[in-house]
Design a protein around this motif. Structure first.
Motif, PDB file in Angstrom:
ATOM      1  N   VAL A  47       0.861  -1.196   0.000  1.00 17.65           N
ATOM      2  CA  VAL A  47       0.000   0.000   0.000  1.00 17.65           C
ATOM      3  C   VAL A  47       0.889   1.235   0.000  1.00 17.65           C
ATOM      4  N   ILE A 255      -6.866   5.103  -8.631  1.00 20.96           N
ATOM      5  CA  ILE A 255      -7.262   3.900  -7.898  1.00 20.96           C
ATOM      6  C   ILE A 255      -8.753   3.644  -8.091  1.00 20.96           C
ATOM      7  N   ASN A 258     -11.535  -0.119  -4.310  1.00 21.10           N
ATOM      8  CA  ASN A 258     -10.821  -1.016  -3.403  1.00 21.10           C
ATOM      9  C   ASN A 258      -9.397  -0.539  -3.130  1.00 21.10           C
ATOM     10  N   GLY A 259      -9.074   0.659  -3.637  1.00 20.99           N
ATOM     11  CA  GLY A 259      -7.736   1.204  -3.432  1.00 20.99           C
ATOM     12  C   GLY A 259      -6.683   0.605  -4.329  1.00 20.99           C
ATOM     13  N   GLN A 260      -7.089  -0.209  -5.315  1.00 21.59           N
ATOM     14  CA  GLN A 260      -6.120  -0.817  -6.229  1.00 21.59           C
ATOM     15  C   GLN A 260      -5.662   0.197  -7.275  1.00 21.59           C
ATOM     16  N   PRO A 268      -6.596  -3.324 -12.669  1.00 18.66           N
ATOM     17  CA  PRO A 268      -5.839  -3.254 -11.417  1.00 18.66           C
ATOM     18  C   PRO A 268      -4.456  -3.879 -11.568  1.00 18.66           C
ATOM     19  N   PHE A 273      -1.559  -1.066  -4.152  1.00 14.61           N
ATOM     20  CA  PHE A 273      -2.632  -0.218  -3.647  1.00 14.61           C
ATOM     21  C   PHE A 273      -2.079   1.171  -3.320  1.00 14.61           C
ATOM     22  N   ILE A 303      -9.212  -1.213   1.784  1.00 16.88           N
ATOM     23  CA  ILE A 303      -8.200  -2.147   1.282  1.00 16.88           C
ATOM     24  C   ILE A 303      -8.122  -3.367   2.201  1.00 16.88           C
TER      25      ILE A 303
END
Length: 312
Positions: A47, A255, A258-260, A268, A273, A303
């Motif tokens: 992340v 992103i 899902n923060g990807q 993705p 992330f 996430i």
């Protein structure tokens, strides 16, 4: 983190993202510490939560332009954005990198004349008005950086404006940082104190006062569209030097919810992330107060919820 036995490593700078050569999934990070290079691996990936690039002049010059790069840092000096560059090998879809938040500051001392800059008239070192004082402090800061020599403006006000209750904390804050505030009993004297042209400043102030009295501020060049403009009549008079200052950048790898991190084809990047100002697509032009760190917390939790589904 302690309860979950999660190690926290300090003074370790990320220098490379690591991936699985079989499928390209991001699985860890290589860092440089005082012991040398070390590698850390995550079960579900990495992340990026290192903020934007507001303190990185090279990145600001390339992405937001020279005026932005010439702004003194108004936010954190440790937000330098190199981690955003580490995502490059995965071809992320980078968005809004030209967008940032800025505000007034006295760079040498860090003093913030936030509300003061919307109360009088703004002049440059050449003693010319250069912006519409009815703009927001963000817009005025952008203009100061882009339209003045060396990114310096002076806000000119009189005693009545100086004594407004709403500005009491601003004046206190400015003086507590030992930032200069020039003061004199005449406009010409004020100009000499501030290093401005006395004849020109008297001309600018007289023109402004006359236009205000006649209701013709909109006809000035540039126009003044302030909703509650104030005259500059009562001595003593004040000149507050300020610059446009860089607070935070808004751009980075796009992103999903899902923060990807998404690549240039909208897919993705496995295991990668991003949250907060290390991510792009959340803010542009301006932001909601308090929402930058809040968004990092919210998306960070999202996430965590998402990777839980991968564990099942």
């Amino acid at each position: 983190a302690k309860e979950l036995n999660v190690p926290i490593v300090y003074n370790a700078k990320a220098v490379e993202l690591l991936d699985n050569p079989q499928n390209g999934k991001v699985i860890g990070v290589k860092v440089k510490s005082k012991e040398g290079f070390e590698e850390y691996f995550g079960k579900y990936g990495v992340v990026m939560a290192t903020g934007g690039f507001s303190a990185n002049k090279m990145m600001l010059t390339m992405m937001a332009g020279v005026p932005a790069a010439n702004m003194p840092v108004r936010g954190s000096h440790s937000v330098t954005g190199e981690s955003i560059l580490l995502t490059g090998p995965y071809f992320p879809k980078v968005v809004n990198v030209d967008q940032y938040h800025c505000g007034p500051i006295h760079g040498p001392t860090g003093a913030n004349p936030l509300n003061i800059v919307n109360t009088g008239i703004a002049v440059s070192k050449e003693t010319k008005r250069y912006t519409d004082e009815g703009k927001t402090y963000v817009q005025m800061s952008r203009d100061t950086a882009a339209l003045t020599r060396d990114n310096w403006g002076y806000m000119i006000v009189d005693e009545d404006t100086h004594n407004l209750p709403m500005l009491k904390n601003d004046w206190f804050s400015y003086s507590s940082h030992k930032a200069p505030v020039y003061k004199a009993d005449t406009i010409e004297g004020l100009a000499k104190e501030a290093g401005l042209n006395p004849v020109e400043l008297k001309k600018v102030v007289d023109e402004y006062n006359a236009a205000l009295k006649a209701g013709k501020l909109g006809e000035l060049t540039p126009p003044n569209t302030h909703k509650n403009p104030r005259p500059i009549l009562r001595a003593p008079f004040y000149a507050v030097p300020f610059q446009g200052g860089m607070t935070a950048t808004f751009g980075g790898p796009l992103i999903n919810t899902n923060g990807q991190v998404l690549d240039t084809e909208g897919r993705p990047v496995p295991g990668l992330f991003a949250v907060g100002n290390a991510a792009g697509g959340l803010f542009y032009d301006n932001y909601v107060g308090g929402a930058q760190l809040t968004s990092a917390s919210v998306i960070g939790r999202q996430i965590a919820d998402y990777v839980k589904t991968l564990a099942k």
